[in-house]
Write a protein that holds these residues in place. Structure first.
Motif, mmCIF file in Angstrom:
data_model
loop_
_atom_site.group_PDB
_atom_site.id
_atom_site.type_symbol
_atom_site.label_atom_id
_atom_site.label_comp_id
_atom_site.label_asym_id
_atom_site.label_seq_id
_atom_site.Cartn_x
_atom_site.Cartn_y
_atom_site.Cartn_z
ATOM 1 N N GLY A 72 0.776 -1.298 -0.042
ATOM 2 C CA GLY A 72 0.069 -0.172 -0.021
ATOM 3 C C GLY A 72 0.783 1.291 0.097
ATOM 4 N N ILE A 73 0.225 2.273 -0.650
ATOM 5 C CA ILE A 73 0.950 3.718 -0.500
ATOM 6 C C ILE A 73 1.111 4.198 0.741
ATOM 7 C CG2 ILE A 73 0.801 5.824 -1.263
ATOM 8 C CD1 ILE A 73 -0.552 5.155 -3.811
ATOM 9 N N SER A 74 2.092 4.760 1.266
ATOM 10 C CA SER A 74 2.205 5.191 2.743
ATOM 11 C C SER A 74 1.446 6.299 2.975
ATOM 12 C CB SER A 74 3.814 5.458 3.053
ATOM 13 O OG SER A 74 4.247 6.790 2.219
ATOM 14 N N GLU A 75 0.593 6.276 4.033
ATOM 15 C CA GLU A 75 -0.105 7.708 4.237
ATOM 16 C C GLU A 75 0.952 8.731 4.496
ATOM 17 O OE1 GLU A 75 0.352 5.106 6.027
ATOM 18 O OE2 GLU A 75 0.806 5.865 8.299
ATOM 19 N N PRO A 76 0.514 9.931 4.114
ATOM 20 C CA PRO A 76 1.282 11.238 4.535
ATOM 21 C C PRO A 76 1.764 11.024 6.126
ATOM 22 C CG PRO A 76 -0.380 11.896 3.318
ATOM 23 C CD PRO A 76 -0.701 10.674 3.601
ATOM 24 N N PRO A 77 3.088 11.389 6.582
ATOM 25 C CA PRO A 77 3.603 11.134 7.801
ATOM 26 C C PRO A 77 2.752 12.153 8.724
ATOM 27 C CG PRO A 77 5.161 12.080 6.661
ATOM 28 C CD PRO A 77 3.981 11.936 5.463
ATOM 29 N N ARG A 78 2.259 11.888 9.917
ATOM 30 C CA ARG A 78 1.897 12.829 10.852
ATOM 31 C C ARG A 78 3.178 13.069 12.049
ATOM 32 N NH1 ARG A 78 -3.365 10.252 12.543
ATOM 33 N NH2 ARG A 78 -2.055 8.679 11.528
ATOM 34 N N ALA A 79 3.403 14.047 12.369
ATOM 35 C CA ALA A 79 4.476 14.544 13.676
ATOM 36 C C ALA A 79 3.757 13.752 14.775
ATOM 37 C CB ALA A 79 4.829 15.741 13.713
ATOM 38 N N GLY A 80 4.636 13.043 15.698
ATOM 39 C CA GLY A 80 4.173 12.492 16.809
ATOM 40 C C GLY A 80 3.686 11.124 17.001
ATOM 41 N N ALA A 82 7.693 11.781 10.384
ATOM 42 C CA ALA A 82 7.506 13.117 9.954
ATOM 43 C C ALA A 82 8.728 13.585 9.652
ATOM 44 C CB ALA A 82 6.848 13.980 10.841
ATOM 45 N N PRO A 83 9.032 14.577 8.531
ATOM 46 C CA PRO A 83 10.511 15.371 8.320
ATOM 47 C C PRO A 83 10.398 16.404 9.457
ATOM 48 C CG PRO A 83 8.856 15.499 6.549
ATOM 49 C CD PRO A 83 8.212 14.731 7.296
ATOM 50 N N SER A 84 9.402 16.976 10.155
ATOM 51 C CA SER A 84 9.650 17.684 10.985
ATOM 52 C C SER A 84 10.379 17.068 12.362
ATOM 53 C CB SER A 84 8.461 18.329 11.574
ATOM 54 O OG SER A 84 7.415 17.405 11.948
ATOM 55 N N ARG A 85 10.193 15.778 12.619
ATOM 56 C CA ARG A 85 10.798 15.118 13.640
ATOM 57 C C ARG A 85 12.191 14.424 13.265
ATOM 58 N NH1 ARG A 85 6.633 14.642 17.786
ATOM 59 N NH2 ARG A 85 5.533 16.713 17.712
ATOM 60 N N ARG A 86 12.612 14.625 12.040
ATOM 61 C CA ARG A 86 13.761 13.869 11.665
ATOM 62 C C ARG A 86 14.634 15.034 10.903
ATOM 63 N NH1 ARG A 86 11.641 10.982 7.398
ATOM 64 N NH2 ARG A 86 13.573 9.880 6.968
ATOM 65 N N VAL A 145 16.348 15.751 6.985
ATOM 66 C CA VAL A 145 16.246 16.721 6.101
ATOM 67 C C VAL A 145 17.678 17.396 5.982
ATOM 68 C CG1 VAL A 145 15.165 19.119 6.052
ATOM 69 C CG2 VAL A 145 14.083 17.342 7.125
ATOM 70 N N PHE A 146 18.345 17.465 7.046
ATOM 71 C CA PHE A 146 19.767 18.074 6.642
ATOM 72 C C PHE A 146 20.484 17.210 5.568
ATOM 73 C CE2 PHE A 146 24.291 17.868 8.105
ATOM 74 C CZ PHE A 146 24.575 19.171 8.059
ATOM 75 N N ALA A 147 20.470 15.797 5.828
ATOM 76 C CA ALA A 147 21.212 15.010 4.879
ATOM 77 C C ALA A 147 20.763 15.195 3.328
ATOM 78 C CB ALA A 147 21.028 13.591 5.171
ATOM 79 N N VAL A 148 19.513 15.276 3.140
ATOM 80 C CA VAL A 148 19.189 15.616 1.967
ATOM 81 C C VAL A 148 19.422 17.205 1.313
ATOM 82 C CG1 VAL A 148 16.897 15.989 0.295
ATOM 83 C CG2 VAL A 148 17.135 14.085 1.885
ATOM 84 N N GLY A 149 19.356 18.037 2.107
ATOM 85 C CA GLY A 149 19.885 19.396 1.934
ATOM 86 C C GLY A 149 21.198 19.355 1.403
ATOM 87 N N THR A 150 21.974 18.807 2.352
ATOM 88 C CA THR A 150 23.550 18.872 2.235
ATOM 89 C C THR A 150 23.849 18.000 0.552
ATOM 90 O OG1 THR A 150 23.570 18.413 4.349
ATOM 91 C CG2 THR A 150 25.503 18.376 3.155
ATOM 92 N N ALA A 151 23.173 16.908 0.809
ATOM 93 C CA ALA A 151 23.515 16.105 -0.797
ATOM 94 C C ALA A 151 23.201 17.005 -1.996
ATOM 95 C CB ALA A 151 22.692 14.917 -0.752
#
Ligand code: HEC
Length: 486
Positions: free
Chosen positions: A225-233, A349-353, A357-363
């Motif tokens: 199944g397609i993953s549901e959009p993440p929810r923080a927490g 959720a990207p807001s909790r990781r 986000v830093f890794a993707v931005g740096t790459a």
């Protein structure tokens, strides 16, 4: 007037007949009629989920244009370059099909990274979709392998030199290096056997592997199944996730068709339109300069997707050789494969990781910076180059001194090194007189060759002689200096 409806009726009935006799109903239910989370199907977030299917459709387009090209292409060093030239100029739509194939390849490389970044940022690779990610990593490397092998088939200077640099790099691996190099080149040096091997990989082995793996990948995507959009927490809970997901889909899910499908097809239409537009505007890529063993000095300009890595090779301090050439490529693959196994639970959720986000931005920043460097320095003429100081020319004859001044003034030095200074866009001229006769050098200057402009109209009377005198004096001078070294 009744002909069209009747033809359509026949078509529908034929389709229905095949559908029935081949028993396509279960496949149709599986691929098209499945339910997906409402937050994807009925929300604008669905636009984040369109890249994977676009990749499959661009791949199909690549199979079509690639098959057409394979009908006319001759995979032999004596004919490859001419056959591409022939396709460009003589074959109806030939150049356009080559352009479609090149920009299609570029689209696949872009999409594969965008797709991967999306899956990574939304934590979709976590439980229970680890295997989706792992098959995806294999598809990423196969896509890059297609781009890399395709580049050599062009059999022009950049394609050949790029693979030569890569093979030399592979040769540096501890223990297995020489064997790897042998595997890639199909022998000790680049030649007909290399081209045959790359052709077989590019048109048979890799496409078959991609088709197989893509099938498995799509099966896994639909099955898990397609993953549901993440929810923080809301971290992934392995014990309850599957039952929750099924209940969630059953209670409030929406149908894939048409609610998400229309977005995917709209996006594919857009991607196709961009590929067509670029192919129309820019035409086919190359083939560039004919590969010439005399030009190994010139740094190759690989296709844009590998430019960053060649810039890295070019700019890294020698101390980092082993890290950049050996350990970086060797470690990336296992790291990507292990990622979903090491981080299969936890927050999505990207807001909790922030690290994700830093890794993707740096790459991305690293890639953009290195590509910019690759596009700029050394590959293009060096317009900052200073004239050779008088002191170095003190024992040169009059005409060679005049030649040195002209060499700088007329811009030769933007592209060529002589007396140890100048741009490296063209070959270092220090040893040209060892390889070429005086006449051959004169002809290249007057008529131009490859990316070297013709100087017939630019040089005044006597200037060619002065420049030739300088080139020969500089060559001798360099040799004499080396010879007298203790
Ligand atoms: C825009 C960059 C550029 C400029 C300016 C330029 N060259 Fe070149 N030159 C090249 C390139 C690239 C090649 C290699 C082309 C090939 O072999 O296909 C080349 C090849 C040559 C060669 C043959 C060298 C060999 O070893 O095969 C000579 C000699 C040469 N150039 C001399 C000159 C002189 C003299 C001038 C100035 C009057 C000049 N070039 C200006 C780019 C340039």
């Amino acid at each position: 007037m009744t002909r069209l409806p009747r033809a359509l009726g026949l078509l529908t009935r034929t389709g229905g007949w095949i559908y029935d006799r081949a028993g396509l109903a279960p496949l149709h239910r599986f691929l098209v009629e499945h339910r997906i989370p409402r937050e994807v199907g009925r929300s604008r977030k669905g636009w984040f989920y369109v890249f994977g299917q676009a990749l499959a459709f661009v791949f199909v387009a690549q199979l079509v244009t690639g098959s057409a090209l394979a009908m006319k292409y001759i995979p032999s060093p004596g004919h490859a370059w001419e056959s591409l030239q022939f396709i460009n100029t003589e074959v109806l739509w030939g150049g356009f099909v080559r352009a479609l194939h090149y920009f299609g390849a570029s689209a696949m490389v872009v999409l594969v990274f965008v797709h991967m970044a999306r899956v990574f940022l939304t934590g979709s690779y976590k439980f229970p979709r680890e295997l989706n990610w792992i098959t995806g990593v294999a598809l990423l490397f196969l896509t890059l392998a297609m781009a890399f092998t395709g580049q050599l088939l062009r059999w022009d200077h950049d394609g050949v030199a790029t693979v030569e640099v890569a093979a030399t790099m592979l040769g540096r691996f501890p223990l297995v290096g020489p064997h790897l190099m042998d595997l890639v080149l199909a022998g000790d040096t680049m030649g007909g056997a290399t081209l045959s091997r790359f052709f077989a990989l590019h048109v048979i082995v890799f496409p078959l592997l991609i088709m197989g793996l893509m099938g498995v990948h799509i099966y896994l995507v639909v099955r898990n199944g397609i993953s549901e959009p993440p929810r923080a927490g809301v971290p992934v809970d392995r014990a309850t996730y599957r039952s929750w997901y099924q209940r969630h889909k059953a209670e409030s899910g929406s149908l894939f068709w048409p609610y998400q499908a229309w977005r995917e097809f709209a996006f594919i239409g857009l991607v196709y339109a961009v590929i067509f537009g670029l192919a129309f505007a820019y035409g086919p890529k190359g083939p560039g300069l004919v590969p010439d063993p005399a030009m190994v000095e010139v740094v190759p300009r690989p296709d844009w997707y590998f430019l960053w890595y060649y810039a890295l090779i070019w700019y890294k301090p020698p101390a980092l050789d082993a890290l950049v050439l050996v350990w970086l490529p060797v470690l990336v693959f296992p790291l990507l494969v292990l990622l979903p196994l090491l981080f299969s639970g936890g927050e999505r959720a990207p807001s909790r990781r922030p690290w994700a986000v830093f890794a993707v931005g740096t790459a991305f920043l690293l890639w953009a910076t290195l590509t910019a460097f690759g596009l700029r320095a050394h590959w293009i003429p060096d317009f900052e180059t200073e004239p050779v100081p008088e002191a170095l020319l003190s024992d040169a004859p009059e005409d060679a001194r005049l030649g040195a001044a002209l060499f700088h003034e007329r811009g030769c030095q933007y592209c060529h090194v002589a007396m140890g200074r100048g741009g490296i866009y063209g070959p270092d001229l220090t040893d040209s007189p060892l390889r070429l006769s005086r006449e051959e050098i004169a002809v290249r200057i007057v008529m131009g060759i490859g990316n070297m402009p013709a100087y017939q109209e630019i040089l005044g009377p006597g200037e060619l002689e002065a420049i030739l005198a300088y080139i020969h004096w500089a060559a001798e001078h360099g040799v004499r200096q080396q010879g007298s070294d203790p």
